[in-house]
Design an enzyme around this catalytic site. Structure first.
Site, PDB file in Angstrom:
ATOM      1  N   ALA A 111      -1.952  13.669   0.801  1.00  0.00           N
ATOM      2  CA  ALA A 111      -2.385  14.828   1.589  1.00  0.00           C
ATOM      3  C   ALA A 111      -1.487  16.033   1.323  1.00  0.00           C
ATOM      4  O   ALA A 111      -1.975  17.169   1.192  1.00  0.00           O
ATOM      5  CB  ALA A 111      -2.388  14.479   3.075  1.00  0.00           C
TER       6      ALA A 111
ATOM      7  N   LYS B   3       0.871  -1.181   0.000  1.00  0.00           N
ATOM      8  CA  LYS B   3       0.000   0.000   0.000  1.00  0.00           C
ATOM      9  C   LYS B   3       0.905   1.226   0.000  1.00  0.00           C
ATOM     10  O   LYS B   3       1.978   1.230   0.620  1.00  0.00           O
ATOM     11  CB  LYS B   3      -0.863  -0.022   1.270  1.00  0.00           C
ATOM     12  CG  LYS B   3      -1.640   1.263   1.564  1.00  0.00           C
ATOM     13  CD  LYS B   3      -2.831   1.397   0.631  1.00  0.00           C
ATOM     14  CE  LYS B   3      -3.653   2.629   0.982  1.00  0.00           C
ATOM     15  NZ  LYS B   3      -4.543   2.385   2.126  1.00  0.00           N
ATOM     16  N   LEU B   4       0.482   2.265  -0.677  1.00  0.00           N
ATOM     17  CA  LEU B   4       1.198   3.540  -0.619  1.00  0.00           C
ATOM     18  C   LEU B   4       0.233   4.686  -0.864  1.00  0.00           C
ATOM     19  O   LEU B   4      -0.886   4.493  -1.323  1.00  0.00           O
ATOM     20  CB  LEU B   4       2.367   3.583  -1.619  1.00  0.00           C
ATOM     21  CG  LEU B   4       2.184   3.175  -3.078  1.00  0.00           C
ATOM     22  CD1 LEU B   4       1.182   4.003  -3.841  1.00  0.00           C
ATOM     23  CD2 LEU B   4       3.527   3.228  -3.805  1.00  0.00           C
ATOM     24  N   SER B   5       0.685   5.869  -0.516  1.00  0.00           N
ATOM     25  CA  SER B   5      -0.040   7.084  -0.887  1.00  0.00           C
ATOM     26  C   SER B   5       0.205   7.346  -2.365  1.00  0.00           C
ATOM     27  O   SER B   5       1.337   7.209  -2.844  1.00  0.00           O
ATOM     28  CB  SER B   5       0.473   8.285  -0.086  1.00  0.00           C
ATOM     29  OG  SER B   5       0.295   8.107   1.287  1.00  0.00           O
TER      30      SER B   5
ATOM     31  N   HIS C 252      -7.609   9.873   7.632  1.00  0.00           N
ATOM     32  CA  HIS C 252      -8.056   8.654   8.314  1.00  0.00           C
ATOM     33  C   HIS C 252      -9.127   8.970   9.377  1.00  0.00           C
ATOM     34  O   HIS C 252      -9.972   9.822   9.192  1.00  0.00           O
ATOM     35  CB  HIS C 252      -6.870   7.900   8.906  1.00  0.00           C
ATOM     36  CG  HIS C 252      -5.884   7.427   7.875  1.00  0.00           C
ATOM     37  ND1 HIS C 252      -6.249   7.057   6.602  1.00  0.00           N
ATOM     38  CD2 HIS C 252      -4.539   7.275   7.937  1.00  0.00           C
ATOM     39  CE1 HIS C 252      -5.170   6.687   5.930  1.00  0.00           C
ATOM     40  NE2 HIS C 252      -4.131   6.819   6.706  1.00  0.00           N
TER      41      HIS C 252
END
Length: 275
Positions: free
Chosen positions: A111, A56-58, A148
């Site tokens: 973000a 998983k990553l941003s 989150h």
């Protein structure tokens, strides 16, 4: 049996997605997984290092890892009204942001990119773990970008929203918000990549078939969230884009890469992005 390293966060949306896969609730087609649960910023750093087979990553870090990884169709977090929020400890003028210290949940995060799109001239930043930002703001050290579960709890602590950065993105680009995704090593055979992609989709389908029941795997990693917050987390971040990015999901990710190039003035190899 083939064993692969797999990294994702302990957040409910990720444990919801991967529960069936890593706990053998579905047929894993001969694959076994060495699972590492870490916060997304750590996973982002590891992706830059090429540490894990699948992670998983941003999406904010994707431009930095495209030489080594390719995006899978399944497992992503995209959506509407699901983006990060910029908050303060007091009623705040939206045009005064650039004069304050802003805490952001990691340098190589979506973000940060969304914040940079809205406030390209804001340079006074500090990068913290996402779960440290509320306290940073409460202690009047500056403003904060929250993601989150903090999106659901900040008002209970008396904090105020300045701007919804996801809403800003949607209005500016007409795209869903590309928050995070799953990548696999680019040098693996296409057949293997496709099998893993299919397994993740089956894992999500299994999870949805039992939802809204929450499994012990989700609860045990939920950092003492209430079940209501866990479900809000899942409802917000796991959707049709998680099952399959589709053309609109891929378009949103490409647009985010464009924003990365515009805000960093760096070139990106975009020859192969998606499986």
């Amino acid at each position: 049996m083939r064993k692969l390293t797999l990294g994702f966060s302990p957040c409910p949306n990720d444990t919801f997605i991967f529960d069936a896969l890593v706990n053998n609730k579905i047929d894993t087609d001969g694959f076994e997984f060495d699972v590492i649960l870490e916060d997304v910023q750590t996973l982002n750093s590891w992706a830059i290092q090429g540490k894990l087979d699948i992670t998983k990553l941003s999406y904010g870090v994707l431009p930095l890892v495209l030489d080594n990884y390719i995006v899978l169709n399944s497992g992503s977090a995209l959506g509407k009204a699901a983006g990060p929020l910029l908050i303060s400890n007091f009623q705040f003028p939206i045009d005064d942001v650039e004069n304050y210290l802003i805490a952001i949940p990691g340098e190589n995060t979506t973000a940060h990119l969304l914040f940079s799109l809205a406030y390209p001239n804001a340079k006074n930043k500090i990068f913290l773990r996402y779960d440290e930002i509320e306290n940073f703001v409460i202690e009047n050290k500056g403003l904060g970008v929250i993601i989150h579960e903090n999106r659901f709890t900040y008002e209970q602590k008396g904090l105020k929203k300045i701007i919804d950065l996801g809403d800003y993105w949607e209005k500016e680009t007409s795209n869903p918000i590309p928050l995070g995704g799953i990548v696999i090593r680019k040098n693996y055979p296409v057949g293997l990549q496709e099998k893993i992609d299919t397994l993740i989709k089956k894992s999500i389908e299994y999870a949805f078939s039992n939802y809204p029941r929450l499994t012990d795997y989700i609860r045990n990693h939920s950092q003492e969230m209430s079940e209501d917050v866990m479900r809000k987390h899942i409802d917000l971040y796991v959707n049709n884009y998680s099952l399959d990015l589709g053309d609109s999901g891929k378009s949103a990710i490409k647009k985010l890469i464009e924003v990365y190039k515009q805000t960093t003035y760096k070139t990106v190899n975009t020859k192969e992005i998606f499986l």
